[in-house]
Scaffold this motif. Structure first.
Motif, short mmCIF file in Angstrom:
data_model
loop_
_atom_site.label_atom_id
_atom_site.label_comp_id
_atom_site.label_asym_id
_atom_site.label_seq_id
_atom_site.Cartn_x
_atom_site.Cartn_y
_atom_site.Cartn_z
N SER A 296 60.76 90.39 -4.85
CA SER A 296 62.45 89.57 -3.70
C SER A 296 62.93 90.85 -2.55
N SER A 297 61.76 92.44 -3.15
CA SER A 297 62.59 93.44 -2.38
C SER A 297 62.44 93.81 -1.43
N GLN A 298 63.85 94.37 -0.48
CA GLN A 298 64.49 94.42 0.93
C GLN A 298 63.98 96.36 0.97
N GLU A 299 63.42 96.49 -0.34
CA GLU A 299 63.56 98.26 0.26
C GLU A 299 62.19 99.06 -0.54
N VAL A 300 61.99 99.54 0.38
CA VAL A 300 60.26 101.12 -0.56
C VAL A 300 60.66 101.71 -0.16
N VAL B 299 55.72 99.59 9.69
CA VAL B 299 55.51 99.22 9.96
C VAL B 299 55.24 97.37 9.43
N MET B 300 55.23 98.06 8.18
CA MET B 300 55.39 96.27 6.61
C MET B 300 57.02 95.94 6.76
N CYS B 301 57.58 97.29 6.72
CA CYS B 301 58.82 96.88 6.20
C CYS B 301 59.42 96.14 7.54
N LYS B 302 59.23 96.56 8.46
CA LYS B 302 59.54 96.09 10.22
C LYS B 302 59.30 94.44 10.35
N ALA C 181 62.86 94.10 5.88
CA ALA C 181 63.13 95.58 5.02
C ALA C 181 63.70 96.75 5.33
N LYS C 182 63.60 97.74 4.49
CA LYS C 182 64.03 99.39 5.29
C LYS C 182 63.47 100.07 4.13
N LEU C 183 62.57 101.30 5.03
CA LEU C 183 61.40 102.28 4.62
C LEU C 183 61.89 103.75 4.12
N PHE C 184 62.08 104.25 2.63
CA PHE C 184 63.00 105.44 3.47
C PHE C 184 62.16 106.55 2.51
#
Length: 339
Positions: A257-261, A279-282, A286-289
């Motif tokens: 259940s994560s919203q960050e990568v 693209v997957m995170c969007k 979710a947010k990409l770092f």
């Protein structure tokens, strides 16, 4: 204020970094580069590291404006990595710690990447994709461990790219993966390659074998690295490998259940991988770092940062225990510095 100096040299990069309470004061490094078509052997890599490590150490101190007396702890890469280069760095770190009268800390290389990524990006509790020449893992933190949810069952993604670069004999300067990325931007035709995801794990060796056979079939047309076939193969290989990585990362996110990568490791510099993951995170909200090559690629500051976290939580390594290990899994380390 706590100042930690970190020594990294698990592969072909040798770096010394200094961190003070979350601030990177210096981070010089050198890279052992071999001719096109060749990899780097452990003994030759270690010889390179021995020839430059004291110069890099001097640069780190001068750039940070510090003296040995200002340092509180000496951290070094305990593993995983190549044996001979690891020993070279450990010997220097042990010697420096004794000469300066400072405590010593052996750091897991993988956790160094994660902690540096968390520091630079300020990601809170991300699902981590760790991709490099020697490692490919999807990781999430739980109960004082960085748990591995998925990984390669054979070779690492960076190793797959590096070995393909040798097949088509492109330059290793600044790195084979970077040069493949630039060639892939010019590719236009997708060549279908094996796509091997096994649950949460991935396999890259069969893809490499398949593409090597294709290259031999087109050998006469691969004489130039700029041939259309070479460009298309670089493009196709990247698209296939990165699609597999995005798939298992998304599955781990769903499980946690994560919203960050957070992408770390040398392959994490690849802008196409970041784009695909973005693209997957969007789509998931979710947010990409991610970080740039200063901190994605192996460096001393990441070892210093992980060492800083460990030292502040009360950890040190006795001289008698300051050995190295080529196999040192991420989930073997008790993460005493996180709740």
């Amino acid at each position: 204020m706590t100042v930690v100096i970190g020594f990294e040299g698990s592969a072909n990069k040798i770096g010394v970094g200094i961190v003070r309470d979350g601030e990177v004061l210096s981070n010089p490094r050198r890279t052992y580069i071999t001719p096109p078509g060749q990899g780097f052997l452990p003994s030759e890599t270690a010889r390179h590291h021995r020839s430059v490590i004291l110069t890099v150490l001097k640069e780190a101190l001068e750039e940070a404006g510090l003296k040995p007396a200002d340092v509180d702890c000496v951290a070094y890469t305990k593993g995983p990595g190549m044996g001979a280069p690891l020993v070279t760095v450990a010997l220097v770190a042990r010697t420096v710690a004794q000469l300066w009268g400072k405590p010593l800390l052996g750091v897991n290389h993988c956790i160094g990447h994660i902690e540096m990524g968390r520091l630079i990006t300020q990601a809170n509790n991300p699902t981590v994709l760790y991709v490099s020449g020697g490692n490919t893992q999807v990781i999430a933190y739980s109960e004082r461990r960085y748990r591995i949810f998925g990984e390669t069952i054979d070779i690492a993604v960076g190793n797959c790219l590096d070995r393909f670069a040798r097949v088509i004999k492109i330059s290793n300067d600044p790195s084979p993966g970077y040069n493949i990325e630039q060639m892939a931007k010019k590719g236009t035709q997708y060549v279908e390659l094996p796509y091997t995801v096994k649950g949460m794990d991935v396999s890259f060796s069969g893809i490499l074998s398949y593409i090597e056979v294709r290259c031999r079939a087109f050998k006469w047309e691969l004489s130039s690295a700029l041939s259309c076939i070479a460009l298309d193969l670089c493009f196709s290989l990247q698209e296939t490998l990165f699609s597999m990585l995005v798939e298992i990362t998304e599955r781990a996110m769903a499980h946690c259940s994560s919203q960050e990568v957070l992408i770390v490791g040398g392959v994490g510099c690849n802008l196409r991988l970041q784009e695909m993951m973005g693209v997957m995170c969007k789509e998931r909200g979710a947010k990409l770092f991610a970080t740039d090559e200063s901190f994605c690629i192996d460096n001393g500051a990441m070892i210093a940062q992980a060492g800083w976290e460990m030292f502040r939580s009360g950890q040190t390594t006795e001289l008698s225990d300051s050995w190295i290990t080529q196999r040192y899994r991420t989930d073997e380390v008790e993460v005493t510095w996180r709740d």
